[in-house]
Write a protein that holds these residues in place. Structure first.
Motif, PDB file in Angstrom:
ATOM      1  N   ILE A  59       0.841  -1.197   0.000  1.00  0.00           N
ATOM      2  CA  ILE A  59       0.000   0.000   0.000  1.00  0.00           C
ATOM      3  C   ILE A  59       0.879   1.251   0.000  1.00  0.00           C
ATOM      4  O   ILE A  59       0.631   2.202  -0.757  1.00  0.00           O
ATOM      5  CB  ILE A  59      -0.953  -0.004   1.213  1.00  0.00           C
ATOM      6  CG1 ILE A  59      -2.001  -1.098   1.045  1.00  0.00           C
ATOM      7  CG2 ILE A  59      -1.621   1.354   1.388  1.00  0.00           C
ATOM      8  CD1 ILE A  59      -2.848  -1.340   2.276  1.00  0.00           C
ATOM      9  N   GLY A  60       1.913   1.248   0.834  1.00  0.00           N
ATOM     10  CA  GLY A  60       2.830   2.383   0.877  1.00  0.00           C
ATOM     11  C   GLY A  60       3.505   2.621  -0.458  1.00  0.00           C
ATOM     12  O   GLY A  60       3.631   3.763  -0.912  1.00  0.00           O
ATOM     13  N   ALA A  61       3.940   1.548  -1.105  1.00  0.00           N
ATOM     14  CA  ALA A  61       4.601   1.682  -2.406  1.00  0.00           C
ATOM     15  C   ALA A  61       3.634   2.220  -3.457  1.00  0.00           C
ATOM     16  O   ALA A  61       4.004   3.081  -4.271  1.00  0.00           O
ATOM     17  CB  ALA A  61       5.186   0.348  -2.842  1.00  0.00           C
ATOM     18  N   MET A  62       2.393   1.746  -3.449  1.00  0.00           N
ATOM     19  CA  MET A  62       1.422   2.220  -4.437  1.00  0.00           C
ATOM     20  C   MET A  62       1.121   3.707  -4.238  1.00  0.00           C
ATOM     21  O   MET A  62       1.110   4.475  -5.201  1.00  0.00           O
ATOM     22  CB  MET A  62       0.133   1.406  -4.355  1.00  0.00           C
ATOM     23  CG  MET A  62       0.257   0.017  -4.933  1.00  0.00           C
ATOM     24  SD  MET A  62      -1.313  -0.865  -5.079  1.00  0.00           S
ATOM     25  CE  MET A  62      -1.953  -0.811  -3.431  1.00  0.00           C
ATOM     26  N   ILE A  63       0.883   4.106  -3.002  1.00  0.00           N
ATOM     27  CA  ILE A  63       0.569   5.512  -2.741  1.00  0.00           C
ATOM     28  C   ILE A  63       1.760   6.393  -3.088  1.00  0.00           C
ATOM     29  O   ILE A  63       1.612   7.437  -3.730  1.00  0.00           O
ATOM     30  CB  ILE A  63       0.135   5.696  -1.280  1.00  0.00           C
ATOM     31  CG1 ILE A  63      -1.232   5.045  -1.072  1.00  0.00           C
ATOM     32  CG2 ILE A  63       0.090   7.170  -0.907  1.00  0.00           C
ATOM     33  CD1 ILE A  63      -1.682   4.981   0.357  1.00  0.00           C
ATOM     34  N   ARG A  64       2.940   5.984  -2.682  1.00  0.00           N
ATOM     35  CA  ARG A  64       4.136   6.788  -2.981  1.00  0.00           C
ATOM     36  C   ARG A  64       4.400   6.844  -4.480  1.00  0.00           C
ATOM     37  O   ARG A  64       4.784   7.889  -5.008  1.00  0.00           O
ATOM     38  CB  ARG A  64       5.335   6.226  -2.238  1.00  0.00           C
ATOM     39  CG  ARG A  64       5.275   6.498  -0.745  1.00  0.00           C
ATOM     40  CD  ARG A  64       6.473   5.918  -0.025  1.00  0.00           C
ATOM     41  NE  ARG A  64       6.367   6.130   1.400  1.00  0.00           N
ATOM     42  CZ  ARG A  64       6.005   5.212   2.274  1.00  0.00           C
ATOM     43  NH1 ARG A  64       5.742   3.984   1.874  1.00  0.00           N
ATOM     44  NH2 ARG A  64       5.921   5.494   3.554  1.00  0.00           N
ATOM     45  N   LEU A  65       4.203   5.724  -5.175  1.00  0.00           N
ATOM     46  CA  LEU A  65       4.418   5.700  -6.617  1.00  0.00           C
ATOM     47  C   LEU A  65       3.434   6.631  -7.328  1.00  0.00           C
ATOM     48  O   LEU A  65       3.816   7.363  -8.248  1.00  0.00           O
ATOM     49  CB  LEU A  65       4.295   4.269  -7.146  1.00  0.00           C
ATOM     50  CG  LEU A  65       4.788   4.018  -8.553  1.00  0.00           C
ATOM     51  CD1 LEU A  65       6.254   4.398  -8.677  1.00  0.00           C
ATOM     52  CD2 LEU A  65       4.587   2.574  -8.917  1.00  0.00           C
ATOM     53  N   ILE A  66       2.182   6.619  -6.895  1.00  0.00           N
ATOM     54  CA  ILE A  66       1.194   7.527  -7.487  1.00  0.00           C
ATOM     55  C   ILE A  66       1.598   8.977  -7.244  1.00  0.00           C
ATOM     56  O   ILE A  66       1.532   9.816  -8.153  1.00  0.00           O
ATOM     57  CB  ILE A  66      -0.212   7.231  -6.918  1.00  0.00           C
ATOM     58  CG1 ILE A  66      -0.727   5.898  -7.467  1.00  0.00           C
ATOM     59  CG2 ILE A  66      -1.188   8.354  -7.254  1.00  0.00           C
ATOM     60  CD1 ILE A  66      -1.964   5.374  -6.768  1.00  0.00           C
ATOM     61  N   MET A  67       2.040   9.288  -6.041  1.00  0.00           N
ATOM     62  CA  MET A  67       2.460  10.657  -5.731  1.00  0.00           C
ATOM     63  C   MET A  67       3.711  11.047  -6.514  1.00  0.00           C
ATOM     64  O   MET A  67       3.841  12.198  -6.938  1.00  0.00           O
ATOM     65  CB  MET A  67       2.700  10.825  -4.231  1.00  0.00           C
ATOM     66  CG  MET A  67       1.424  10.795  -3.409  1.00  0.00           C
ATOM     67  SD  MET A  67       0.187  11.980  -3.955  1.00  0.00           S
ATOM     68  CE  MET A  67       1.022  13.522  -3.667  1.00  0.00           C
ATOM     69  N   ILE A  68       4.627  10.112  -6.721  1.00  0.00           N
ATOM     70  CA  ILE A  68       5.819  10.399  -7.531  1.00  0.00           C
ATOM     71  C   ILE A  68       5.413  10.705  -8.965  1.00  0.00           C
ATOM     72  O   ILE A  68       5.897  11.669  -9.574  1.00  0.00           O
ATOM     73  CB  ILE A  68       6.820   9.220  -7.473  1.00  0.00           C
ATOM     74  CG1 ILE A  68       7.477   9.166  -6.088  1.00  0.00           C
ATOM     75  CG2 ILE A  68       7.870   9.342  -8.569  1.00  0.00           C
ATOM     76  CD1 ILE A  68       8.307   7.916  -5.856  1.00  0.00           C
TER      77      ILE A  68
END
Length: 122
Positions: free
Chosen positions: A74-83
């Motif tokens: 979940i953290g990776a998905m949210i961070r990737l979307i924000m990146i």
């Protein structure tokens, strides 16, 4: 003489001021999205409620491992979307700033062009 001073400022100090403003805008967009920090922490857990090592049966250990894995995903998905959003925003800001810098030298001519198009000077 005043017109010469204006044009002297416009194409020297004014030009450099605009370059500084553009640089500042680009830095602010990068800071707003913290792209570097998000990339560095990409696979850290999104929200880790339990930081202690889990002791107990294999079932409890496995459940804790799955919880951490899901939290990291979940953290990776949210961070990737924000990146991605941050990079798109940065590119859009770069294009707008480059257009602004390309238009800057021609801005003093626009009032004269407007008057000509309005038929006042024609």
């Amino acid at each position: 003489m005043q017109l010469g001073v204006f044009f002297g400022w416009w194409y020297t100090l004014g030009w450099f001021d605009q370059i500084k403003l553009v640089r500042g805008r680009m830095v602010r967009v990068g800071d707003l999205f913290s792209i570097g920090l998000l990339a560095k922490n990409l696979f850290k857990p999104f929200k880790q409620l339990d930081t202690d090592r889990v002791k107990g049966s294999i079932d409890v250990i496995f459940r804790a491992w799955v919880d951490r894995l899901i939290s990291r995903m979940i953290g990776a998905m949210i961070r990737l979307i924000m990146i991605i959003i941050g990079m798109i925003s940065w590119i859009i800001m770069l294009i707008l700033c480059l257009l602004w810098l390309a238009v800057w030298p021609t801005l003093p001519v626009f009032p004269v062009v407007g008057l000509v198009l309005a038929g006042v000077l024609a």
